[in-house]
Design a protein around this motif. Sequence first.
Motif, short mmCIF file in Angstrom:
data_model
loop_
_atom_site.label_atom_id
_atom_site.label_comp_id
_atom_site.label_asym_id
_atom_site.label_seq_id
_atom_site.Cartn_x
_atom_site.Cartn_y
_atom_site.Cartn_z
N ILE A 1 9.07 -114.54 -9.29
CA ILE A 1 9.58 -113.44 -9.49
C ILE A 1 11.11 -113.22 -9.86
N LEU A 2 11.84 -114.30 -9.55
CA LEU A 2 13.13 -114.59 -9.99
C LEU A 2 13.50 -115.07 -11.29
N ILE B 1 18.73 -120.49 -6.90
CA ILE B 1 18.91 -119.83 -5.34
C ILE B 1 17.62 -119.47 -4.52
N LYS B 2 16.50 -120.04 -4.97
CA LYS B 2 15.19 -119.99 -4.51
C LYS B 2 15.18 -120.65 -3.03
N ILE C 1 13.01 -107.46 -6.58
CA ILE C 1 12.73 -108.73 -5.67
C ILE C 1 12.59 -108.49 -4.49
N SER C 2 13.28 -107.56 -3.94
CA SER C 2 13.28 -107.06 -2.54
C SER C 2 12.04 -106.45 -2.02
N LEU D 1 7.44 -120.81 -3.73
CA LEU D 1 6.37 -120.19 -4.81
C LEU D 1 6.52 -118.94 -5.16
N VAL D 2 7.03 -118.03 -4.22
CA VAL D 2 6.77 -116.47 -4.72
C VAL D 2 8.02 -116.31 -5.33
N LEU D 3 9.23 -116.94 -4.81
CA LEU D 3 10.40 -116.66 -5.71
C LEU D 3 10.26 -117.37 -6.90
#
Length: 678
Positions: free
Chosen positions: A602-603, A610-611, A351-352, A597-599
């Motif tokens: 990928i989460l 938590i996003k 994720i990072s 949107l990105v999180l």
Amino acid sequence: MKATGFISLWTLVSLPCGQLANPAEHEDVVKHAIKLHRGKGAVIAQRKQWVLESCRKLSGLLRQKNVVLNKLKNAIRAVEKDAGLSDEEKLFQVHTFEIFQKELNESENSVFQAIHGLQRALQGDYKDVVNMKESSRQRLEALREAAIKEEMEYVELLAAEKHQVEALKNMQHQNKSLSMLDEILEDVRKAADRLEEEIEEHAFDDNKSVRGVNFEAVLRVEEDEANSKRNASKREVEDDLGLSMLIDSQNNQYILTKPRDSTIPRADHHFIKDIVTIGMLSLPCGWLCTTIGLPTMFGYIICGVLLGPSGLNSIKSIVQVETLGEFGVFFTLFLVGLEFSPERLRKVWKISLQGPCYMTVLMIAFGLLWGHLLQIRPTQSVFISTCLSLSSTPLVSRFLAGSVRGDKEGDIDYSSVLLGMLVMQDVQLGLFIAIMPTLIQAGVSTHSSIFKEILRILILIGQILFSLAAVFLTCLVIKTYLIGPYYRKLHAESKGNKEILILGITAFIFLMLTITELLDVSMELGCFLAGALISSQGHMVSEEIMSCIEPIRDFLAIIFFASIGLHVFPTFVIYELTVLLFLTLSVVIMKFVLAVLVLSLILPKTSQYIKWIVSAGLAQVSEFSFVLGSRARRAGIISREVYLLILSVTTLSLLLAPALWRAAIMKCVPRPERRSST
């Protein structure tokens, strides 16, 4: 016509006078020039007589100069043949004669350089500004060279004068018996002279011919200390000139970095006063922000605003304050790494890595789209989008300081994700700085070289990736073989004395910082990795080191945030408040939406909640945009107006960040953890 004829006569007369080696021919040249001038209709007897007398005087001076030069040559030969003089005395006397020869030749050259300059000015077109500018530049260069030569000659004369005084003292000492104390002092004086000769670097002579070095005129501003100067002798004042301020024609101010005489300790009193002033004013400013519920860092920024160019303008050593403030960033990131254990890094590394990359690409894409609509150059659009894509690691680390991160089993801790993404953005910062020279060249390149520019960018990216691989391989070796024995040794030596522990940890931070700098990766990443490596030794080790380093970090962080305030201009914000608020809200909302949107992609599904917190932590602009913006402005990538907009939007976004963070905490974090996070 009369003025033109007169000038042409003077030019015809003067130029041959400087070119002929035989002074007897000068009068014939003058008569010939007068005949030519009479053919043009000039009949003024006084002007003709003045020209003739002036040229005769010049010819006489040149004859006298040649006679003196011959006498000096004979004197030099006589000194060299004199067996009664020592080699050192011969060298001194010959050098003195050569100085006088140089003075005569330079004086003659100055006369004819002035005449040639007058001729160039008369041949030019006074309506042509470019021609006048070139003539002015040539005169300026000539004056700079003349000033440098005169300065060198003056220094040589001072050395000759010193030698004469010493020779006189030696003669006096030879005529009388010396006491034991006088002999000791004489030996000490000779040893001190040898020491000065050994440590003197001759930096001026070594660098004046280096490529890229230019001679410039500067103003020397003395210290305004009337009480000390009132009782000081002239010699003492001259010795104190080293700490004076120099100002060049571009209004840049300079202070002494290394004195010629390194045996005398010196201190920059301006810098001391600046640090003292910041330390005193930061207390009420930070106290006020704490009272109204804002983080103390905003009080430190307000302190910088009050003391900076837009306020009282009392900070003189701005560059030195900013340099010291950088250490606040280093220690802040070290403590962030100390809290961010390798186990958490291993848990969220995908994720990072993916999150910041996706967000940066989307920000650049939106920037290019808006740049195309607003007819902004692609280079400028890419740079602005890159600056705005970064988020503030020190600010978020302050938000997370002391928070309890008791995540559920199987869930991902929002602090780990947030700090991991911020660390990756710090890595991207090093990449942006490395690519900046290519952006500069791309801004002036033609379409035929686009392929070469893309290839160059790909090569730079490959170099950065190789450097990152080398850094992490080094970290693996240090963690496996070095960090454990190193800390145990420090811990054993520091029982009852924390000085060794603090010094050892600080040295390790600077070692990691140096390694990443040598590998062309950002120094900030090295500080973070130093904390992460030490945290691998266990929770007790982290707590012990944090208790020692945290006070140092707090003081240096005050200097860092105050240095940011030095570049905040409230008047500009007030004048353009409507535009700046619109731009700031647009940037904050865009970064928040893109992060969500990105999180969301990928989460894991179990950690989707938590996003909102992570997106709120990323929805501001990093203070490193000040660094990137200043470099881009100096390089010509962005204009002054764009630079001020970036500074203002960054400042306003940092001010909005606490409110957005608290709103996200109130919405998503359970009440027990919320209390510790806020």
